[in-house]
Design an enzyme around this catalytic site. Sequence first.
Site, PDB file in Angstrom:
ATOM      1  N   ALA B 741      36.062  68.828 -69.737  1.00  0.00           N
ATOM      2  CA  ALA B 741      35.821  67.531 -69.089  1.00  0.00           C
ATOM      3  C   ALA B 741      34.693  66.755 -69.760  1.00  0.00           C
ATOM      4  CB  ALA B 741      35.482  67.744 -67.617  1.00  0.00           C
ATOM      5  N   GLU B 746      30.173  56.195 -64.905  1.00  0.00           N
ATOM      6  CA  GLU B 746      29.907  54.786 -65.147  1.00  0.00           C
ATOM      7  C   GLU B 746      31.127  54.033 -65.701  1.00  0.00           C
ATOM      8  OE1 GLU B 746      25.567  54.447 -66.795  1.00  0.00           O
ATOM      9  OE2 GLU B 746      26.439  56.363 -67.382  1.00  0.00           O
TER      10      GLU B 746
END
Lengths: 288, 795, 162
Positions: B741, B746
């Site tokens: 991952a 953001e």
Amino acid sequence: MSGISNYVAPRSLDEAAELLRAGNVTLLAGGTDLMPQSRNGRTQLRPTLMSIRRVAELRGISEAAGNVRIGALTTISELRDSVLVRERLQALWQACDRFASDQIRNAATIGGNICNASPAGDTLVPLLVLDAQVELASKSNGTLATRAVPIADFLLGPGQTARAATEILSGIVLALPPRHFISSFFKFGTRPALDISLISVGLAARRAGNALHDVRVAFGAVAPRPIRAPAAEAALEGKALDDGVIAVAAAAAEAEIHPISDVRASDWYRREMVRNMFTRVLAHVRDR
Amino acid sequence: MGAAVDIARGETLIGKRVPKMDAPEKASGRTRYIHDINLPGQLHAKILRAGVVHARIVSIDTSAAKALPGVHAVITAADVPWQRPIGVAKDHLPLKTDRVRSPRDEIAAVAADSAEIAEAALRLIKVTYDPLPVVTSAEDALRPGAPLLHGEELTWTAPDGRREVLHAPSPDNVAMTFNYAQGDVARGEAESDTVVEDVFWLHYVTHCCMGVSGVIAEFDADDNLRLYSNTQVPFLHKREFAELLGIDPGRIRVIQPPIGGGFGSKLDIYPFEPIAIFLAKITQRPVKLIFTREEEFLASPTRQPVLLKLRSGCKRDGTLTFRTVDTLHDNGAYTSWGATTPFVMMQTISSLYRVPHCQYRTRAVYTNNPYAGSFRGYGNLQATFAVEAHMDKLAEAVGMDPVTFRLRNAQEPGEITPQGMHFKSCGFKQCLETAALRSDFRRKHNEYRAKWHDSNPLKRGVGMASMLHVGGGAKIYPSDGCGTILKIDDFAHLTLITGASEIGQGSETVLAQLVCEELGLPLSAVTVVNNDTDITPWDVGVHASRTTFVAGNSAIGAARKAKAKILAAAAAKLELPVERLGLRAGCVVETGSGNRFIEIGKLIRSLHFSDKAELVMTTHYYEPPSQHQDREFKGDVSAAYAWATQVAEVEVDTMTGIVRLLRITGAHDVGRVLNRLGIEGQIEGGIVMGQGYATTENLIVENGVVRNPSFRDYKLVTAPEIPAIDISFIETMDGEGPQGAKGVGEAPAICVAAAVANAIYNATGVRLYALPFTPENVYRALKGQAQPPVWRVAS
Amino acid sequence: MSATVDIRFRLNGVDTEVTVPAGMSTLEMLRERLDLTGTKYACGEGECGACTISVDGVTVNSCLMFAADCDGRELLTIEGLVASPVGEVLRASFARNGAVQCGFCTPGIMMQAQHVLRKHKGCERADLQRAIEGNLCRCTGYVKIIDSIAEACVTADTEQGA
């Protein structure tokens, strides 16, 4: 926090009017305007805070002798849920639908919205085009009496009304519109509700074919109080709606408004929106 | 539960829809946020703010306030001569001494028996000011002869009389500068067939965390400070508070109650925190300070407003040649993280697409405006807005469609950019192609464009934008690491003690998932402890989309050590080679067959009560393999990078200027999906935050004054306004990422405004260079009445 | 000093008596007098819905309601809601569908959701979006909140049918 020295909650209109006669009373209905305004100093609470919530005479929507009477304590949600309002007083229903949020609609009352007398007050523009009268009750000479005042005369300016300190707004009365009567309210905003009108447009008229009669036009948030627009009304009266008539009416409307610039919009933009949205409202009526 | 994982059958937790562990408590209203915590003997604090924009403080009279019954302390700067400046540049004293630079400035503070009494006391404080000329924009601040905001040095005098200069004077109002260059832009321009130049204005917005700011400070009898704080960086702040108080950091304990939203707003210390500490020290009572919503609007940081000039070029075949960027950052009255957003902005400028020649320059300039902090995306929304506008303009100029043009210049796996970023995993091209395909971009782009001159006042448009952001931490501080302590008790209950803070984003759950995946235990067997610096190991903080990546790898490391210990014990007990053993469904099993040998709890008990008498407790510290940038801002600052493309479809009402966002089609390279429910939530929330930035939110600042400090006039997106959202995950399985991952916190907020701008152009043929796209701004632009942003400052 | 008012009302099914300053809001009374901190302050002027409670069967912003006005009424807060079957359905649905991130707006939205379920004005997504237009959420983008309420509508329907 506040200088309240006395909290009262009368159970009848008579009792409420009596308390008002004694003076120095702030009236509390839904509280959705009063609470924030008393907190931010815009409203000075008087020594007696009087909740009128228990006054039964102030509730309910009724129909009699061709008139509709709306009790002052009727909440915006109750109006929005009313079949009578939705089917016969479309402009008012549309205003209630666009009013604040569900939580506020559940608490806020039509009487409160009128007495708050905001230039952008959502129900005021439809009440103007529906030619509503407000009913004011008082016991100034010892017995309970009411007087009726046309809404246009009742609203004097931002937060200013013709209500005397001893009076209580008990209800709104309006003639049930005839058949083929149309009314429409448009509130400018980017979201369905929870928005203060940048401008709003109200239109009501009796429709015969493509022509409008008894035309009433009103605008919100373009003057110190919601206003009727007689020149625009005259431009539409008896005429079949076509692009030319619509353009003349929109130009007339523009001359009748006095918008300001504030944090929400410039006066220029408000003018443009009155013209464009009034044009759009009329076009929708024409095409309907 | 719908898609619940059957851990008993040993199913993997990775990629599943795992509900947040704290959700039931939060949905019950039982979670105690800082506002809900009351300590015995606690006082309530309120701050007197200046209200004037720029002035000398002539006098402060607190006598009447002090005399009010129920008031325990009234303090001004004179009462805390030992206070030290805070903030990124140490240019900001919590209580102002002689000068006010912003209406939010803290003049005095009261601690009283109740918040109402504290408020009443504030009204009794008399302050006289001598007004100074106001600097209302970064441009004005740079004019010769402009009033200086920080023209004098800021010194500090220790109790022993020793004097230190803490902040040097800024003789030109320039707080910080950043200069970056790669290649030779003059050569790039010479090689260009098409060059475009524009000026963009990116406006003020603010975080609007639903939970307002607050803090509770108390000292114990030994003068140790216990701070209940909403900080996103507890360990960094511990050190800063220690410096501020002149005490050993070891005497400060930061406890983090659950927080009502962060989004970057809590990466810096703000004056209210030291002020609460001062009051607690003076009164020797716990002091609680909670903002009102109005105060939150006036006195918490904003996103960095930026005036940006961009010049870019490309060749006839669509190859990018150069980019020159000059920005003015309105720093506001003090320096916080907003000034440092160029770190991120220059990455987008230099490395989102392959551009051989780049020059980037920022000046962060003092003004009397609100000061800017860090906010989800950290400068990247601003940089992406400009870059993606030019990608469309250049594509149009050379007659290419926006997708093809971007594909031509897009980064690929293995690329090391001139700025030194190494894209080990990179799904950028898949992001572009997937978003374009799923949104039917090419067809719609052509169709909508053909309707510019139709009579219908409602126009539709599609626009695309892409982004690059750090996805494997960001090496800004000396360390970018995170520690984990893991203990598994005699009943196979696992306590995961991590430095990483939960701020609503779901780190608690994803860390528990990663650990359970290693150890074959169910999520119900895990308690996560993540909120107390006396207990948790160090972490640099929740920022830079780093928690899943860095704290995740740290947790996996600790889990693997525990696993090794358990398997070794099992191998000894079962007299089997350790290679044949695995952990699944709460048991030691035979790898391959899955045959169960022994329950993990039972095994641990037998280890505990054996002659060896051992517990399973492990620790792990993970430091990502990234580099600090060198003095030229070059270096591979993140262990991985995240990519995304979003397509916005809008409807523009040309009679009102209202832009309705109909649909966002997003494709995100996230490395790998760990918690599908959680990652969808992050992306949906980020998209809607980006929608607010693009279309509804606008902190109106006029002459240094915030004009709309309420939700009535600062408009967050409400539920009826959200677009349809279609998200595709591009799983590039990053080699360094936890289970593959990368960070995503953001990313989703970054592209929206840029994509919407391109969509408005596609709908109307009118390009907007200034945010926000509120109805009046859009309408003015459509009518040719808008004043486009102008660059007036000499370079 | 402000006058006080003695009021009596039913709070989460329990008769409650309290003396409050006449100017106090219901939100302040709940949080500061009655220790019911599940109802949140986030704006204090009816713009965010974090303080939503139910009064006489309809939801209101408790920050806009004078505490004195609670006299004689029936109040339901998040603490009472989650102790009820419909509250349980909602809580499970909110958790399962990812409606909760920071969680600060959640109790208010749970309260508004129970109102939707009670009034049963339709479970179309557009209706649900309008129903929570007075509740701000900064984390989720609302998608999963709407999913959660929609699912709870279906569950409540099924259970009523059964």
